[in-house]
Motif scaffolding. Structure first.
Motif, PDB file in Angstrom:
ATOM      1  N   CYS A 596       0.851  -1.189   0.000  1.00  0.00           N
ATOM      2  CA  CYS A 596       0.000   0.000   0.000  1.00  0.00           C
ATOM      3  C   CYS A 596       0.886   1.237   0.000  1.00  0.00           C
ATOM      4  O   CYS A 596       1.643   1.473   0.965  1.00  0.00           O
ATOM      5  CB  CYS A 596      -0.920   0.002   1.220  1.00  0.00           C
ATOM      6  N   ASP A 598      -0.020   4.293   0.295  1.00  0.00           N
ATOM      7  CA  ASP A 598      -0.626   5.401   1.023  1.00  0.00           C
ATOM      8  C   ASP A 598      -0.070   5.495   2.449  1.00  0.00           C
ATOM      9  O   ASP A 598       0.460   4.536   3.007  1.00  0.00           O
ATOM     10  CB  ASP A 598      -2.142   5.225   1.085  1.00  0.00           C
ATOM     11  N   LEU A 610      -7.933   3.409   0.720  1.00  0.00           N
ATOM     12  CA  LEU A 610      -6.553   3.110   0.365  1.00  0.00           C
ATOM     13  C   LEU A 610      -6.505   2.323  -0.933  1.00  0.00           C
ATOM     14  O   LEU A 610      -7.496   1.742  -1.374  1.00  0.00           O
ATOM     15  CB  LEU A 610      -5.890   2.276   1.473  1.00  0.00           C
TER      16      LEU A 610
END
Length: 810
Positions: A596, A598, A610
């Motif tokens: 991820c 983010d 996300l």
């Protein structure tokens, strides 16, 4: 009919014991404009052929209370109405023929003590003194409940009907209801062969006919008809009128005295469904053909228990259809699909024992709009859309019938009608060794087998077969990270111009916060009782995402929808559209960051969108296990992609799959409450130790606020607390009696094992009618009654585990 009414306040459909009891209690509550309609004659459906045993003990305190009310009512009914009821309080015996059954019986005795019933444990010889005709060669012991008894079903029903008339209700026989009238979403009346009756409330107590009639107005009542047989003997020497009722579960049989002979029947493992294509027209005061071949499976065991049966004359083998349900509990309450339509049906052959209390509860529900106390085990809202399938209901019901007298193991799962609802990860988890359980049709991983271990439940009242596997998952959650597939969570979207203000009225916590906030909150009734326990994420100014437990999908949706009233709002169930993977553990952030891009530093209690493994995810920073983590909500089509990426990203950090039984052990250590056991409509946030979750200091009003404000000012008569025992051989499952200085002060609502603290943990409410003070909770000698043994215990008012301070309390 010259006196046939054209209006009524309430119409009760069905003249069996449930309908007559409901009409009786409605009239007693002052609803004298109540009309009961019976298609033929009173008792002509299934009541007339009921066996008439009246037992009281159930696994729920409130259902036990309801059955106890039946006993109290039957005691006084004859004096009130002048009609005989056949009621005899001759007590009830329950036998145990092996060590496991004896453990179950001892735990049932403890449950009885917890709920205020005086159940005694007896030696085989003591049991025989109460029931001299039985052989005791194989007995380990027995339990005796003096206040159990038996009654004549038809006589009790006629007495209730007379009592109803005496109180002002009207009863019309030979009046079949041909249609329930609904206009604009509201009940308008009923259509009968004698004309229309306008009314706003209908109570459907039509036994095995209930499901078909309810379906005509879009209401689902999950019950089916099953054949049930019992034998009536001629007089037998030594059978006296004071003989207790007898249940011999290891031989699947029950017994009671009748005019000097015996009535005895059983619950076979291979029951026979009836009327699979509909109940025949005109089926009134009728029995089915006796099936001696099918019944013969009981004979050898029955004669071994009561040798006199071998030479006794047989009056009749009665075969009558009864309505049974998928979980063996009856069905009460206002239908979630139709306001104003109440159901009382599906009594699983113990309608006589339940009749008095069920009629009382249903009448109060109709009169006040709420049950008199928490009746979740029998609430119609415990069912869901899966129960709309008659074949699914029948398959599961036949399994439940066949298990009526088998040992009720803790955490036992049903096996029929599976799998039905599956997460997109089902095949992956099965390949990983998942042992699945089922709730509301969903297959859910309970635990994962290790190398060389079979993913199959082995049940026990001690440490079950999954103990070590769950311990492995538990420790991984505490020390590394785990993934739970919680796709079965019930999930709702609430949108519209009025939703923020209206939801903030329904919720005890403050949900009218910034977009991206996540609120753990309860929803209360007017008495302050907890109707819902859930999380609410604000996605936009006019949109909220609500998450609740799998089994509460129908209940919570119904509660929210009813409380929205005429608000400009739309509530949509999106459970099937979104998968949920819960990533929990101290290494969860590190693992998630690898897939991820983010920022992941958002604090607890937030909701963010996300990109995880290039897939859209709504990440909720919340936990039910007491560790750093996220619930990752995502479209079902990307669930496999996200799961595979997570498992690959966490392989080097010890990430493993974990199941619902580990969730249970983890939440016990953190003292997280479970709705349906630890909290519910009978418990307020003040009593449950959840006052911190309410917006009391904000000045914002909410439903139930006045009730909890009074408690905060005046104190309470019960308080939630935790308990541990040092004895490693003692397992807590719930309903064990709480003792303070040797006196009963409550019972455990839930229990299990904490693998971090290394002890059994139980939760329950300490009760005192004069008030529970801090001094009472922090002083005294505490103990638990477990399987009728007194075990020293420690009380805990705080969680046993705190990951922030790495605190583990013994």
């Amino acid at each position: 009919m010259s006196d046939f009414p054209n209006t009524a306040r309430v119409v009760v459909i069905g003249g069996g014991i449930i309908g007559c009891s409901t009409a009786y209690h409605l009239a007693k509550l002052g609803l004298t404009d109540t009309v009961l309609l019976e298609r033929a004659k009173l008792t002509s459906g299934t009541t007339f052929h009921a066996a008439g045993l009246v037992g009281q003990l159930r696994t729920s305190a409130n259902i036990t209370q309801l059955l106890g009310y039946s006993v109290d009512l039957y005691r006084r009914l004859e004096q009130e109405t002048g009609l005989q009821t056949g009621w005899k309080m001759n007590g009830g015996l329950r036998l145990a023929c092996n060590a496991d059954r004896w453990t179950e019986v001892k735990r049932q005795a403890t449950t009885a003590h917890s709920f205020g019933l005086d159940m005694h444990l007896l030696t085989p010889k003591e049991a025989q003194e109460l029931w001299p005709l039985m052989s005791i060669d194989d007995l380990v012991g027995a339990a005796y409940l003096p206040t159990d008894g038996q009654a004549n079903p038809s006589d009790i029903t006629q007495s209730l009907a007379k009592g109803a008339r005496m109180a002002g209700a009207r009863i019309f026989e030979d009046t079949p209801v041909t249609r329930i009238l609904v206009e604009g979403g509201k009940i308008k009346g009923v259509e009968t062969a004698h004309g229309l009756i306008a009314c706003e409330k209908v109570v459907l107590c039509a036994g095995q006919w209930t499901r078909a009639l309810a379906a005509t107005v879009g209401v689902n009542v999950p019950l089916v008809s099953v054949e049930h047989q019992y034998m009536v003997t001629e007089r037998i020497e030594g059978v006296t009128s004071t003989l207790p009722t007898l249940r011999d579960p290891d031989r699947r049989t029950y017994w009671k005295e009748e005019v000097g002979g015996l009535v005895w029947g059983g619950y076979e493992p291979n029951p026979k469904p009836w009327a699979q294509n509909g109940i025949p027209e005109g089926f009134t005061f009728q029995l089915l053909d006796s099936d001696f071949d099918h019944y013969s499976q009981f004979m050898a065991d029955a004669i071994a228990r009561v040798p006199a049966l071998e030479t006794a004359g047989v009056k009749q083998l009665i075969n009558g259809p009864e309505s049974f349900t998928p979980d063996g509990n009856f069905i009460l309450g206002e239908a979630p699909e139709q306001t104003g339509l109440f159901i009382g049906a599906g009594f699983n052959a113990f309608g006589i024992a339940s009749g008095g209390g069920a009629g009382m509860a249903l009448a109060e529900w109709v009169a006040t709009g709420a049950a008199p106390f928490d009746l979740w085990p029998v609430d119609i809202r415990r069912f869901g859309r899966i129960h709309g399938s008659t074949s699914w209901v029948r398959e599961r019901t036949l399994e439940a019938y066949g298990k009526h007298y088998t040992i009720a193991w803790p955490s036992e799962e049903m096996q029929s009608a599976r799998p039905t609802r599956r997460s997109p990860l089902y095949a992956h988890l099965r390949a990983a060794g998942a042992c699945f359980g089922e709730k509301l049709g969903w297959e859910r991983p309970n635990w994962f087998a290790g190398p060389g271990q079979e993913p199959k439940d082995r049940y026990s009242y001690g440490r079950p077969g999954w103990f070590d596997a769950v311990a492995r998952e538990h420790h991984a959650a505490r020390n590394a990270a785990v993934v739970f597939d919680q796709t079965s969570f019930a999930k709702f979207i609430l949108k519209g111009p009025d939703v923020a203000a209206r939801l903030n009225w329904i919720a005890a916590g403050n949900v009218d916060r910034a977009v991206g906030s996540l609120t753990y909150t309860q929803m209360l009734n007017q008495k302050g009782g907890i109707e819902c326990d859930l999380t609410v994420a604000r996605l936009a100014q006019d949109e909220f995402y609500i998450v609740t437990g799998t089994g509460f999908a129908t209940h919570d949706f119904d509660w929210i929808a009813r409380n929205l009233a005429d608000a400009r709002a739309e509530l949509v169930d999106v459970t099937g559209a979104n998968a949920v993977l819960s990533l929990m553990g101290p290494k969860a952030r590190d693992i998630l960051s690898r897939i991820c891009p983010d920022e992941l530093s958002a604090p607890f209690g937030t909701a963010r969108r996300l990109s995880v493994a290039n897939c859209p995810v709504l990440a909720l920073r919340v936990t039910y296990v007491g560790e750093l983590g996220w619930e990752l909500h995502m479209p079902v089509e990307v669930a496999v992609t996200v799961y595979e990426a997570l498992m690959q990203a966490g392989a080097g950090d010890g990430l493993i799959n974990a199941g619902y039984r580990a969730i249970e052990t983890l939440r016990l250590e953190k003292a997280y409450r479970a709705w349906g056991s630890d909290i519910g409509p009978d418990h307020t946030p003040v009593e449950a130790g959840l006052a911190w979750a309410m917006k009391m200091k904000s000045g914002i009003d909410f439903q139930g606020r006045a009730a909890v404000a009074r408690q905060l000012e005046q104190g309470v008569t019960k308080r939630f607390a935790g308990f541990t025992v040092d004895d490693p051989n003692v397992t807590l499952w719930g309903r064990e009696t709480i003792l303070r200085n040797g006196e009963r002060v409550g019972w455990l609502s839930s229990g299990g094992y904490g693998h971090t603290v290394g002890k059994s943990i139980g939760f329950g409410y300490v009760r005192n009618k004069d008030g529970v003070t801090p001094e009472m909770l922090t002083t005294g000698e505490w103990a638990l009654e477990v399987a009728s043994e007194i075990i020293p215990a420690q009380i805990h008012l705080e969680p046993l585990y705190d990951p922030q301070n790495q605190r583990v309390k013994g």
